[in-house]
Design an enzyme around this catalytic site. Structure first.
Site, PDB file in Angstrom:
ATOM      1  N   ASN A  12      -1.876   7.297  -7.852  1.00  0.00           N
ATOM      2  CA  ASN A  12      -1.128   8.276  -7.072  1.00  0.00           C
ATOM      3  C   ASN A  12      -0.735   7.674  -5.731  1.00  0.00           C
ATOM      4  O   ASN A  12      -1.452   6.858  -5.151  1.00  0.00           O
ATOM      5  CB  ASN A  12      -1.908   9.589  -6.896  1.00  0.00           C
ATOM      6  CG  ASN A  12      -3.308   9.413  -6.341  1.00  0.00           C
ATOM      7  OD1 ASN A  12      -3.953   8.388  -6.556  1.00  0.00           O
ATOM      8  ND2 ASN A  12      -3.774  10.413  -5.625  1.00  0.00           N
TER       9      ASN A  12
ATOM     10  N   GLU B  90      -0.006   9.370 -13.240  1.00  0.00           N
ATOM     11  CA  GLU B  90       0.591   9.356 -14.581  1.00  0.00           C
ATOM     12  C   GLU B  90       2.086   9.060 -14.507  1.00  0.00           C
ATOM     13  O   GLU B  90       2.621   8.245 -15.265  1.00  0.00           O
ATOM     14  CB  GLU B  90       0.412  10.709 -15.280  1.00  0.00           C
ATOM     15  CG  GLU B  90      -1.018  11.140 -15.487  1.00  0.00           C
ATOM     16  CD  GLU B  90      -1.579  11.963 -14.360  1.00  0.00           C
ATOM     17  OE1 GLU B  90      -1.345  11.620 -13.176  1.00  0.00           O
ATOM     18  OE2 GLU B  90      -2.261  12.952 -14.630  1.00  0.00           O
TER      19      GLU B  90
ATOM     20  N   GLU C 295       0.674   9.077  -2.107  1.00  0.00           N
ATOM     21  CA  GLU C 295       0.954  10.264  -1.298  1.00  0.00           C
ATOM     22  C   GLU C 295       1.916   9.927  -0.162  1.00  0.00           C
ATOM     23  O   GLU C 295       2.237   8.758   0.080  1.00  0.00           O
ATOM     24  CB  GLU C 295      -0.373  10.830  -0.768  1.00  0.00           C
ATOM     25  CG  GLU C 295      -1.284  11.253  -1.912  1.00  0.00           C
ATOM     26  CD  GLU C 295      -2.536  11.970  -1.476  1.00  0.00           C
ATOM     27  OE1 GLU C 295      -2.900  11.921  -0.279  1.00  0.00           O
ATOM     28  OE2 GLU C 295      -3.173  12.586  -2.361  1.00  0.00           O
TER      29      GLU C 295
END
Ligand code: THU
Length: 138
Positions: A46, A59, A48
């Protein structure tokens, strides 16, 4: 390669990607890895952003890397986070996964110890929205 060996490879790749998670806001690190039907492996973490809504999940990061390399079909995908529970992909990721999956595509949801629940896309996202089936002749 047998199914257990593939799962181990995916787990290793996802754990490695998780180490690179950029999550200074949630502090929640996620890793994902997938194997295409052509047996190519891709992983993602991930990422951010200070404008929170721009965050991308692990994903989708892995899937977009797959597409960038010209691959489009996911055979198996694994996701891992630092949770006690098996980590389920968010709804947005499920829809993106569905774009490149079959109902039989295998999904491993892992906890922080690498224990997992094995499921399929059909179970994760039944009644998938797809223009491919609804718009004829385009
Ligand atoms: N996250 C993922 O990477 N995958 C998911 O399926 C759920 C959520 C990330 C997004 C965000 O950086 C952090 O986890 C907290 O929501």
């Amino acid at each position: 390669m047998d199914i257990e060996a593939v799962k181990d490879r995916l787990l290793q790749a996802a754990q490695k990607a998780k180490e690179n998670a950029y999550a200074p806001y949630s502090h929640f690190h996620v890793g994902a890895a997938l194997l295409t039907t052509n047996e190519k492996l891709f992983s993602g973490c991930n990422v951010e952003n200070t404008s929170y809504g721009l965050t991308i999940c692990a994903e989708r990061n892995a899937i977009f890397q797959m597409v960038a390399q010209g691959e489009h079909r996911i055979a198996q995908i694994l996701v891992i986070g630092d949770t006690e529970e098996f980590l389920p992909p968010c709804g947005a990721c499920r829809q993106v996964m569905a774009e490149f999956s079959n109902p039989e595509t295998i999904v491993y949801m892992c906890n922080k110890n690498g224990q997992y629940k094995k499921t399929t896309m059909a179970e994760l996202i039944p009644y998938t929205f797809s223009l491919k089936e609804k718009v004829n002749g385009r």
